[in-house]
Design a protein around this motif. Structure first.
Motif, PDB file in Angstrom:
ATOM      1  N   PRO A   1     -69.392 -39.014  -5.043  1.00  0.00           N
ATOM      2  CA  PRO A   1     -68.347 -37.997  -5.121  1.00  0.00           C
ATOM      3  C   PRO A   1     -67.541 -38.174  -6.407  1.00  0.00           C
ATOM      4  N   ARG A   2     -67.478 -37.130  -7.232  1.00  0.00           N
ATOM      5  CA  ARG A   2     -66.782 -37.248  -8.517  1.00  0.00           C
ATOM      6  C   ARG A   2     -65.414 -36.596  -8.506  1.00  0.00           C
ATOM      7  N   LEU A   3     -65.244 -35.640  -7.610  1.00  0.00           N
ATOM      8  CA  LEU A   3     -63.958 -34.932  -7.574  1.00  0.00           C
ATOM      9  C   LEU A   3     -63.638 -34.561  -6.134  1.00  0.00           C
ATOM     10  N   ALA A   4     -62.387 -34.788  -5.757  1.00  0.00           N
ATOM     11  CA  ALA A   4     -61.920 -34.315  -4.453  1.00  0.00           C
ATOM     12  C   ALA A   4     -60.634 -33.542  -4.691  1.00  0.00           C
ATOM     13  N   VAL A   5     -60.593 -32.304  -4.230  1.00  0.00           N
ATOM     14  CA  VAL A   5     -59.379 -31.508  -4.359  1.00  0.00           C
ATOM     15  C   VAL A   5     -58.791 -31.298  -2.969  1.00  0.00           C
ATOM     16  N   VAL A   6     -57.583 -31.808  -2.779  1.00  0.00           N
ATOM     17  CA  VAL A   6     -56.888 -31.659  -1.503  1.00  0.00           C
ATOM     18  C   VAL A   6     -56.038 -30.397  -1.603  1.00  0.00           C
ATOM     19  N   THR A   7     -56.237 -29.480  -0.681  1.00  0.00           N
ATOM     20  CA  THR A   7     -55.714 -28.123  -0.866  1.00  0.00           C
ATOM     21  C   THR A   7     -54.387 -27.857  -0.168  1.00  0.00           C
ATOM     22  N   ASP A   8     -53.747 -28.921   0.351  1.00  0.00           N
ATOM     23  CA  ASP A   8     -52.455 -28.717   1.019  1.00  0.00           C
ATOM     24  C   ASP A   8     -51.302 -28.727   0.022  1.00  0.00           C
ATOM     25  N   ASP A   9     -50.220 -28.102   0.426  1.00  0.00           N
ATOM     26  CA  ASP A   9     -48.991 -28.131  -0.345  1.00  0.00           C
ATOM     27  C   ASP A   9     -48.158 -29.297   0.211  1.00  0.00           C
ATOM     28  N   LEU A  10     -48.097 -30.410  -0.504  1.00  0.00           N
ATOM     29  CA  LEU A  10     -47.521 -31.641   0.064  1.00  0.00           C
ATOM     30  C   LEU A  10     -46.359 -32.167  -0.765  1.00  0.00           C
TER      31      LEU A  10
END
Lengths: 446, 487
Positions: free
Chosen positions: A325-334
């Motif tokens: 895995p090279r990229l992980a985008v977490v899509t929550d507004d945190l």
């Protein structure tokens, strides 16, 4: 700018509350809002959750006060009172929950005093404030559960050391919530525990009502359900721990050990269960060894998903499938604290692999981060390309997948291209399911 | 009523068209009350979720290619964007066209409800242009922006000056109108007032207002036989194309509810004739409609030739299949136009209309005349039958289905046939507006009905094993028993 929703991956607090109630057997929502709220949220939630459907009384079946200009000007309390009364007559349910939309919150309806009229009904009628402008669907899950924990769950229950509640998987937002909860409950039951998930197979409102017997709340998330667990602790004195959603054998065995430690369960009994589960698991996983090596199914991976799925799935493909895995985008507004908690889930993996992690709600940003994660080619004689690549995300990643010419598996909301029934991605069973779904995508042409 | 294109706002249907969402009576009574203008709306003391203007606008305006829609609203109001865009993307790919329309939201939060969010809106408009370079930006309003009184028009006027593309407001607050179809008018108003330009010259084409253009190829061919082109709107159109609808020979439509505003608006403003007959569903509908088009654009002979050819091809088969449908009893639940038009087709196919539930009902259209399809049905129905205006209310529909026990339930709008099926009634979701268009599709519609009632296993098994939410008490009441007195 920070506030800008580009292809929304969440619905609103009201939507989260409605789908949470949809998952709760014989709990009837009464929407106090405009006519469109319920149906629009149903349309979005149904499709996004792999076609969850309206269930017992959802979609066009949801009771809704449908306030119009008259109520906006003169107040909607009378209309709500009338709607609750008629709902009690028309709809057969065991718990009625008034949930509110933006406009009635803004016009300042006194919902508490409307509810007083229904204090002596045979079935409980409670209200939870869930205006859209106060948060997204995951916040709505917390608001709704918080309300149920304070106003519906028994206050006088004796604690039982063998009972736990599971929180943190948001029905609908997690298209696989029911399969996931059922699998985690199965595993905890193997440790000798009684488990309330509220939304799992065969559960009823009794599970919720008696939830205060639990001696521990296990929140399968770093953020979702944490607020509700806090309300629970304050109201019923039950502490909580927050553990990540476990996907596959590595994470699930770790989860069982941590849960068992928190409950002071004897370690050897837990190890026996883990050993047995892993034996069954690897008996299946061994099957793919042949094809995996014969046609080389190792892949680079980009994972785009909510804070439950993004780390769990990234770690699964790294630790168990040997992918990169090279990229992980977490899509929550945190907020900052939440970001730090979720970031930690990307470290300490057995594989010692770690993707670039980015937090962003905008779909269009993924492509930009990809360039950050992997230097683009520059007409060199030899260029080590990010290939073969697998994209794991939501249907919003379809355009990106198509433009990169790579396969896509959708696991995170919205999952409009799949029919989700009892599938699970959590636990041992979920790890096998995810393996099967990922690799089936790769060999679909065979 | 004259359509005013100088304002950014417009009258809602209740005011313009005498529309109602609660009525119970018969087809003959409805027709006569429409003629006299005596129809009064009735509220309900119980209601269920239906739709809103804003949802209607997002679903409709997004048919246009390569625009951006900014929903000035809390996050939930934009949550349906993914379903909408999936639909539109598929419609475009069917025709091999690029489709790059985006739907964005300003995600209004709690502090916005107190301090306003015109700043966010301003920035969002500029950022949207920077990222997507759309042909135009449409800004849709919401309950929240409406209640706090956001001056959306001023923000738009300001940013419009900074950008080289039209930035257009669409006023569609969800609580404003009881009739969500007002959203169609909101979209049309924006197009008519801000996109359409005066004609350069007369074109050799007709505007055809529809939803998903599934019958496009046949329609193109049909008009080719008349020697004219057809411009189907809004699905897969570009703004440039849309700006010239004022040059058309005429405006025609698949649905009066959908087209009243644009059709009458173009007629009033630019003299483009709007065909107002019954619509082209079924044989009678098609012939009446097509002949009127022929008359208006001076192609009567070509129309008659076409009709003669098609009749020879399809009518014998239609007569055959009718024998197998004869006597089937049908309940319909649809919008103000389709409900009565499809009912006409049902009667043509020798089936019996047991009941019509119209979601809303416009007592007149923007030309001031009552809808012709209701007048037609009242005159031609073999017997008077029951009708209600049921506002997509599921509890009323299930009560009606329980009482009338039809062989088939027909509905448009997703999420309604599912309940009939759960109650054990075979149902067809007529999502495709062309499902009984013209001869060929009337014939396939007949076959679809046959298929549907040939295997009833799905609804039979499901309905016998699941529970519906309504109490026995409710099934013993009349479907309209929770209506308030007319106001």
């Amino acid at each position: 700018m920070n506030k800008f929703v580009d292809r929304p991956r969440f619905s609103c607090a009201l939507g989260g509350a409605l789908f949470t109630l949809r998952a709760l057997t014989r709990a009837i929502p009464i929407i106090h809002a405009s006519a469109g709220c319920g149906y629009n949220l149903y349309t979005a939630g149904n499709a996004g959750a792999g076609y969850l459907g309206g269930g017992y009384c959802g979609g066009t079946g949801w009771s809704s006060s449908n306030v119009v200009e008259r109520e906006v000007v003169f107040g909607g309390s009378d209309r709500l009172s009338e709607q609750i009364r008629s709902t009690l007559e028309l709809i057969d349910g065991d718990l009625f929950v008034v949930v509110t939309g933006c406009m009635v919150e803004m016009i300042g309806d006194d919902i508490g005093s409307v509810l007083d009229e229904f204090a002596n009904e045979d079935v409980p009628v409670i209200a939870v404030s869930t205006p859209s402008f106060k948060g997204n669907s995951c916040d709505g899950y917390d608001m709704l559960l918080g309300g149920l924990f304070s106003d519906y769950v028994r206050r006088d229950a004796e604690k039982r050391t063998d009972t736990v509640n599971l929180l943190g998987l948001v029905p609908g937002q997690d298209a696989f919530y029911k399969g996931n909860l059922t699998e985690i409950r199965r595993l905890l039951e193997r440790l000798g525990l009684r488990v309330n998930t509220f939304f799992g197979e065969g559960e009823t409102l009794e599970n919720l009502k008696n939830a205060s017997e639990a001696s521990l709340n296990i929140v399968l998330s770093d953020v979702y359900g944490v607020g509700a667990a806090g309300v629970f602790e304050k109201t019923h004195g039950t502490p909580y721990i927050s553990l990540p959603l476990p996907v596959g054998a590595v994470q699930t065995s770790q989860f069982l050990r941590e849960a068992a430690d928190a409950l002071n369960l004897p370690r050897d009994a837990v190890e026996r269960v883990i050993k047995d589960e892993e034996a069954r698991y690897y008996d299946y996983l061994e099957r793919i060894a042949d094809i995996y090596n014969d046609v080389d199914l190792q892949r680079y991976a980009v994972v785009v998903g909510d804070l439950n799925y993004a780390p769990a799935v990234s770690r699964f493909v790294a630790d168990e499938l040997g992918w990169l895995p090279r990229l992980a985008v977490v899509t929550d507004d945190l907020d900052e604290g939440e970001i730090r908690r979720v970031e930690k889930r990307f470290t300490g993996w057995e594989s010692d692999v770690s993707p670039l992690v980015r937090f962003d709600t905008d779909t269009s940003s993924v492509r930009r981060y990809l360039q950050e994660a992997w230097r683009p080619g520059n007409n060199e004689r030899y260029y080590d390309s990010l290939s073969p690549l697998f994209l794991i995300g939501s249907v919003f990643e379809r355009d990106l997948a198509a433009s990169l010419g790579v396969p896509l598996l959708t696991v995170s909301f919205p999952v409009t291209n799949r029919i989700v029934l009892n599938q699970s991605y959590a636990g041992y069973k979920g790890g096998l399911g995810l393996t099967s779904d990922l690799l089936s995508t790769l060999i679909a042409g065979r | 009523m004259t359509i005013d294109l100088n304002s950014t706002t417009f009258g809602k249907r209740e005011e313009r068209l005498g529309s109602v969402v609660g009525y119970v009576g018969t087809i003959k009574d409805l027709a006569s009350q429409s003629r006299c203008g005596s129809l009064k709306d009735r509220g309900r003391c119980f209601s269920q979720s239906s739709s809103c203007d804003a949802g209607c606008v997002l679903g409709y305006i997004s048919h246009i290619r390569d625009i951006a829609i900014i929903n000035h609203a809390p996050s939930g109001c934009t949550a349906g964007a993914s379903s909408v865009l999936t639909n539109q993307t598929q419609l475009a790919s069917k025709r091999g066209l690029p489709y790059n329309t985006v739907i964005l939201g300003t995600d209004m939060n709690e502090s916005d409800t107190i301090f306003g969010a015109t700043g966010t809106l301003h920035d969002t408009i500029l950022e949207t242009y920077r990222r997507y370079k759309p042909e135009a930006i449409f800004v849709t309003t919401s309950c929240v922006s409406g209640i706090i009184g956001e001056d959306v028009d001023s923000v738009i006027a300001e940013t419009g000056e900074e950008l080289p593309i039209p930035v257009v407001p669409i006023h569609c607050e969800g609580f404003k109108s009881k009739v969500w179809a007002t959203g169609f008018d909101a979209a049309d108003h924006a197009i008519l007032s801000r996109i359409v330009v005066p004609p350069r010259k007369k074109g050799n084409f007709v505007n055809f207002k529809n939803f998903n253009e599934s019958a496009r190829d046949d329609i193109v061919e049909m008009f080719r036989a008349l020697g004219v082109d057809v411009f189907m709107i809004y699905s897969n159109t570009t703004l440039e194309e849309l700006s010239h609808v004022s040059e058309a020979l005429a405006t025609i439509a698949i649905c009066g509810t959908l087209a009243s505003y644009l059709g009458n608006g173009l007629e009033q403003r630019y003299g483009v004739p709007y065909i107002k007959t019954i619509n082209p569903l079924g044989v009678t509908g098609f012939e009446t409609w097509f002949r009127d088009i022929g008359r208006v654009i001076g192609k009567e002979a070509e129309v008659e030739a076409y009709i003669e050819r098609e009749r020879a091809l399809y009518l014998p088969k239609l007569e055959e299949v009718k024998k197998r449908l004869r006597g089937l009893r049908v309940v319909l639940g649809m919008g103000s136009s389709f409900a009565f038009q499809v009912a006409r087709v049902i009667q043509e196919l020798d089936m019996e209309v047991a009941y019509i539930a119209s979601w809303h009902y416009d007592s007149r259209y923007d030309d001031g005349n009552p809808p012709p399809h209701v007048q037609y049905l009242a005159e031609h129905a073999p017997r008077d039958f029951d009708v209600s205006v049921a506002d997509q209310q599921n509890f009323e529909i299930l009560n009606i289905l329980n009482r009338y026990k039809p062989d088939l339930y027909l509905a448009r709008h997703p999420g309604t046939t599912v309940w009939a099926v759960k109650q054990g009634v075979p149902a067809i979701f007529m999502a495709d507006e062309y499902m009984s268009f013209g001869y060929k599709r009337t014939l396939s519609f007949a076959y679809t009905i046959l298929d549907r009632i040939t295997n009833r296993s799905f609804e039979k098994n499901l309905s016998s094993r699941i529970r519906l939410p309504y109490t026995d008490w409710w099934y013993r009441q009349e479907s309209a028993s929770l209506y308030e007195e007319a106001r």
